[in-house]
Scaffold this active site. Structure first.
Site, PDB file in Angstrom:
ATOM      1  N   ASP A  44     -12.453  -7.720  -5.963  1.00 34.71           N
ATOM      2  CA  ASP A  44     -11.782  -6.824  -5.011  1.00 34.71           C
ATOM      3  C   ASP A  44     -12.397  -5.430  -4.987  1.00 34.71           C
ATOM      4  O   ASP A  44     -13.240  -5.092  -5.823  1.00 34.71           O
ATOM      5  CB  ASP A  44     -10.272  -6.736  -5.345  1.00 34.71           C
ATOM      6  N   ASP A  73       2.806  -6.615 -11.911  1.00 33.48           N
ATOM      7  CA  ASP A  73       3.742  -7.440 -11.136  1.00 33.48           C
ATOM      8  C   ASP A  73       3.273  -8.892 -11.038  1.00 33.48           C
ATOM      9  O   ASP A  73       3.741  -9.650 -10.185  1.00 33.48           O
ATOM     10  CB  ASP A  73       3.966  -6.833  -9.736  1.00 33.48           C
ATOM     11  N   HIS A  85       0.176  -9.995 -10.344  1.00 32.82           N
ATOM     12  CA  HIS A  85      -0.874 -10.331  -9.370  1.00 32.82           C
ATOM     13  C   HIS A  85      -2.205 -10.629 -10.060  1.00 32.82           C
ATOM     14  O   HIS A  85      -2.473 -10.140 -11.154  1.00 32.82           O
ATOM     15  CB  HIS A  85      -1.029  -9.235  -8.308  1.00 32.82           C
ATOM     16  N   GLU A 108      -0.809  -9.525  -4.211  1.00 34.18           N
ATOM     17  CA  GLU A 108       0.507  -9.004  -4.580  1.00 34.18           C
ATOM     18  C   GLU A 108       1.596 -10.067  -4.399  1.00 34.18           C
ATOM     19  O   GLU A 108       1.379 -11.072  -3.717  1.00 34.18           O
ATOM     20  CB  GLU A 108       0.827  -7.795  -3.683  1.00 34.18           C
TER      21      GLU A 108
HETATM   22  C1  GLP Z   1      -5.879  -4.109 -10.577  1.00 34.27           C
HETATM   23  C2  GLP Z   1      -7.003  -5.109 -10.323  1.00 34.27           C
HETATM   24  C3  GLP Z   1      -6.762  -6.423 -11.074  1.00 34.27           C
HETATM   25  C4  GLP Z   1      -6.442  -6.111 -12.530  1.00 34.27           C
HETATM   26  C5  GLP Z   1      -5.213  -5.246 -12.623  1.00 34.27           C
HETATM   27  C6  GLP Z   1      -4.785  -4.952 -14.047  1.00 34.27           C
HETATM   28  O1  GLP Z   1      -4.759  -4.393  -9.830  1.00 34.27           O
HETATM   29  N1  GLP Z   1      -7.148  -5.389  -8.950  1.00 34.27           N
HETATM   30  O2  GLP Z   1      -7.900  -7.248 -10.952  1.00 34.27           O
HETATM   31  O3  GLP Z   1      -6.251  -7.327 -13.220  1.00 34.27           O
HETATM   32  O4  GLP Z   1      -5.498  -4.021 -11.947  1.00 34.27           O
HETATM   33  O5  GLP Z   1      -5.512  -3.886 -14.567  1.00 34.27           O
HETATM   34  P1  GLP Z   1      -5.525  -3.495 -16.113  1.00 34.27           P
HETATM   35  O6  GLP Z   1      -6.480  -4.444 -16.755  1.00 34.27           O
HETATM   36  O7  GLP Z   1      -6.046  -2.095 -16.125  1.00 34.27           O
HETATM   37  O8  GLP Z   1      -4.137  -3.630 -16.607  1.00 34.27           O
END
Ligand code: GLP
Length: 269
Positions: free
Chosen positions: A68, A137, A139, A144
């Site tokens: 993404d 959440d 995802h 989402e």
């Molecule tokens: C963002 C990214 C996800 C990632 C998530 C959690 O939303 N798009 O790919 O898994 O953050 O991030 P973190 O690893 O910093 O908790």
């Protein structure tokens, strides 16, 4: 789902790197690696960089696709996922830049770009191993709650929780982008292996829901329960709320014993 529960973040990252490196070595001539951003996979990237520098792990033929990217951030913006990937991984390994694919959040025609991104994945014969984290959440990528479980790469509006979660990287919450391009759940589900990393007690509840709860669009990571080969590598804190935690540890031990027995048998003829 295969679940490995490791003592801490470092061990989780090492185990994940071993899995990635093993698959890379198996598919020396053509390996398509799906990558994720966020704080979770940084330890994995550090370990892969170490393996490249000290053990000669070769990325020269590896093709990558990122999950993404925020809409509206240029690749040189410090919070863009482009910038993150070069800083934390790509500039430290021998990857060929033409093999790197990250959605372009500045594309003029975002829908056409999303379709093109899907085509590029297909033209490269699909993703062999997709690294994933999980959002607060539930995802994966930026799918989402409420996302279609068969969705493809597209633009998603971020939830308030995701905007707040990600605001820690920006000076003010107003600066956090409100849209992102993301691979869909359907896109991710076509990867041959999904490697889900989760660490920290803040993720314990959502991880338990994703693995042991009902399959639901409310927690899009729960779709991984139906994937033919998802490997979850997590730390003790993230595993704390799993009902079957002891069983997963037992399975890991039994699989290790079996492997040892097969190896010994091989050696002794
Ligand atoms: C963002 C990214 C996800 C990632 C998530 C959690 O939303 N798009 O790919 O898994 O953050 O991030 P973190 O690893 O910093 O908790």
């Amino acid at each position: 789902m295969e679940i490995y529960i490791k003592k801490n973040y470092e061990e989780m990252s090492r185990k994940a790197a071993e899995i990635v490196a093993e698959e890379m070595r198996k598919r020396k001539n053509h390996f398509v690696l799906g990558l994720a951003t966020g704080s979770t996979p940084i330890g994995l990237y550090k370990e892969l960089i170490r393996m490249h520098q000290e053990e000669g792990l070769d990325f020269s033929r590896v093709i990558t696709f990122n999950l993404d990217e925020y809409c509206g951030l240029s690749p040189d913006h410090e919070q863009s996922y482009h910038y993150f990937m070069f800083e934390n991984f790509f500039k430290h390994i021998n990857i060929d830049k033409k093999n790197i694919h990250i959605p372009d959040g500045m594309a003029r025609d975002l829908d056409a770009h999303c379709r093109e991104y899907e085509k590029m994945i297909a033209d490269n014969r699909g993703i062999d191993l997709q690294v994933l984290g999980i959002g607060g959440d539930g995802h994966i990528a930026f799918n989402e709650p409420g996302s279609s479980l068969s969705s493809r790469t597209r633009v998603k509006t971020l939830t308030q929780q995701t905007v707040e979660d990600n605001s820690r990287f920006f000076k003010t919450i107003e600066e956090v982008p409100k849209y992102a391009i993301t691979m869909g759940i359907g896109t991710i589900m076509e990867a041959k292996i999904c490697l889900l990393l989760v660490n920290g007690d803040k993720k314990a509840e959502v991880f338990a829901k994703a693995v042991e709860g009902p399959m639901t669009t409310e927690v899009t990571a729960s779709m991984l329960q139906t994937h033919p080969r998802t490997i979850a590598v997590v730390d003790e804190e993230a595993a704390a709320k799993l009902k079957r935690k002891d069983y997963y540890k037992h399975v890991e031990k039994m699989a290790g014993l079996l492997k040892k027995r097969v190896n010994e048998k091989g050696k002794n003829g």
